[in-house]
Design an enzyme around this catalytic site. Structure first.
Site, PDB file in Angstrom:
ATOM      1  N   ASP A  46       0.014   5.216   0.539  1.00  0.00           N
ATOM      2  CA  ASP A  46      -0.167   6.283   1.538  1.00  0.00           C
ATOM      3  C   ASP A  46      -0.250   5.670   2.936  1.00  0.00           C
ATOM      4  OD1 ASP A  46      -0.473   9.172   1.853  1.00  0.00           O
ATOM      5  OD2 ASP A  46      -2.428   8.703   2.684  1.00  0.00           O
ATOM      6  N   ASP A  90       0.870  -1.164   0.000  1.00  0.00           N
ATOM      7  CA  ASP A  90       0.000   0.000   0.000  1.00  0.00           C
ATOM      8  C   ASP A  90       0.914   1.224   0.000  1.00  0.00           C
ATOM      9  OD1 ASP A  90      -2.330   1.616   0.376  1.00  0.00           O
ATOM     10  OD2 ASP A  90      -1.775   1.792   2.487  1.00  0.00           O
TER      11      ASP A  90
END
Lengths: 307, 307
Positions: free
Chosen positions: A29, A27
């Protein structure tokens, strides 16, 4: 749940962790950066992984940008990442249509969303209407809405975050989806109800998708995390062994659920939405296999730096 | 359910039915007219009721028009109806704010919807922003969205059908509603997911309201049928005895539920969405006290005409 999470705190634990995996899904952010700020030792950690011939895959639910456009976001942080290493929900949707559904060449997709979706559909050779076409984005007279009909040449509606959503688009999509046989497919790039932007939460793709759910009573196939359809697309693209792959993320209910359901190892980082208490909460939705203060600690611990 | 519905088929049954009620609440589309077509003997039936000093109240979930504007729709069909006889969901919302909630004079309502809401709020002396204001309806630059903040002078968000919905409005409403204390009220004129227009179904107020539900996780107080909040507003306005009032409608899940929950008598007509089989279905949501082929049959049966 009885699975317990192991915190990585020593160089030996880093080495043991790295030896278990060949492929790392990230992932972005909350893992690599927070908003506009790159997190410490991320550059060094990605270099470390590359030097050990690990494969890196960056997974994002952001549907507004194509993979090509998303490389610029990495470049802004000084991270060199290729288009092929990025797996966004728009690309996921294009892969799902072309490879999983074998979407017919003579059918079109009605796009409710931004250019990221259009670019990925074009790359996949899939015809579409809607999207950023001015005919869908200017003020449409009321009789334009009254004249809307079901169009049998539209084989699917694909909806993502649309910053230019309007009533005409919603009504158009409804007209395609709301038939007795429900033969027009309903896909969503992702269904996150909100997304963070400049320190605030704003309405996400799920809020736009929700309009179509409400007026049609239908649920879409979602192609973003934590949907298993996205994981199927990633596996189809990269052909990795799930047991030798690790999902790295900051959210239990998306990233960690996504990795766990896919049969991957999981590494949870404490630089994002959830915290250490989350993984020991009674009602936790996932128990990551490993966790660490921040991604960059993989590098720092190996090189004897303070964590 | 054990309640059975009585079909009205003779002049004596019409007389008995009429003698039981002083106030008649009418749904409009599917009862008085179907789309653009007035149903048979409606004019004569309304005249008959008026000649017997019955009070008529026309209840509509349409929030886009004020009561004053809605009188024109009746006039188009040759029906003379006053503003005071109409109870629309915009008016219901204004009554709820002013009379039930005693909405503070120094606070504003953020309106997501059309001019009907604005007119009724103005009539009730309630301040508002949004609605048809061009600043909310033209293309808003991205930094306009980034600059959005919670505004403590906004005491409520009121959302109805908005044919000019856009991302800025959704984000603006989210910013007001999505605070930890949830002190900004969340109201909806109505939550119908769709509405009929020129023989088609189009996205309804519920589809617009749903965007705010999705991005905030909150549920609004709905001021349209079948919400009991609307019935409370009607009772506050007209001060009738529910046992001497009858709700007339063509839909079980809105009109008949609305009347039954409010303690009113109910008359179901077969000129709309549901049919005779609906009221005897195992899983029916309401059992009307009376039913009749069409509203106009009240007049026709009394005057010996074929039904």
């Amino acid at each position: 749940m009885t699975v317990s999470s192991n915190k990585i705190t020593t160089a030996a634990e880093v080495e043991s962790f790295l030896s278990q995996y060949d492929d790392f899904l990230f992932d972005c952010d909350g893992v690599l950066w927070q908003g506009d700020v790159l997190l410490p030792s991320v550059v060094e950690t990605l270099d470390l992984l590359r030097s050990q011939n690990k494969r890196l895959i960056f997974v994002t639910n952001n549907s507004t940008k194509s993979r090509q456009a998303y490389t610029k976001k990495f470049a802004k942080f000084g991270l060199t990442v290729t288009k092929e290493e990025i797996f966004g929900s728009s690309y996921s949707s294009a892969v799902y249509l072309s490879k999983v559904l074998k979407f017919p060449k003579d059918k079109k997709v009605l796009v409710i969303g931004e250019s990221g979706i259009e670019e990925e559909l074009t790359n996949a050779g899939i015809q579409y209407i809607g999207g950023t076409d001015p005919a869908f984005n200017s003020e449409v007279p009321a009789d334009g809405i009254d004249k809307l009909e079901h169009d049998p040449s539209i084989g699917a509606v694909l909806c993502g975050l649309d910053l230019h959503i309007n009533y005409y688009k919603i009504a158009h999509a409804m007209m395609q989806l709301n038939t007795p046989d429900q033969e027009t497919l309903f896909l969503a790039t992702n269904i996150d109800s909100t997304y963070p932007s400049h320190g605030k939460l704003l309405p996400g793709a799920g809020t736009i998708v929700g309009t179509l759910e409400t007026c049609t009573g239908r649920k879409p196939v979602a192609l973003g995390k934590p949907s298993s359809a996205m994981m199927d697309c990633i596996k189809a693209e990269f052909e990795f062994n799930p047991e030798r792959a690790c999902m790295v993320g900051d959210r239990l209910n998306t990233d960690m659920v996504f990795g766990t359901k896919g049969g991957l190892g999981t590494l949870f980082v404490l630089t994002g939405v959830d915290n250490e208490a989350s993984i020991f909460a009674e009602n936790r939705v996932a128990s990551p296999k490993f966790y660490i203060d921040k991604l960059g600690s993989l590098y720092e611990l190996l090189h004897g730096q303070n964590n």
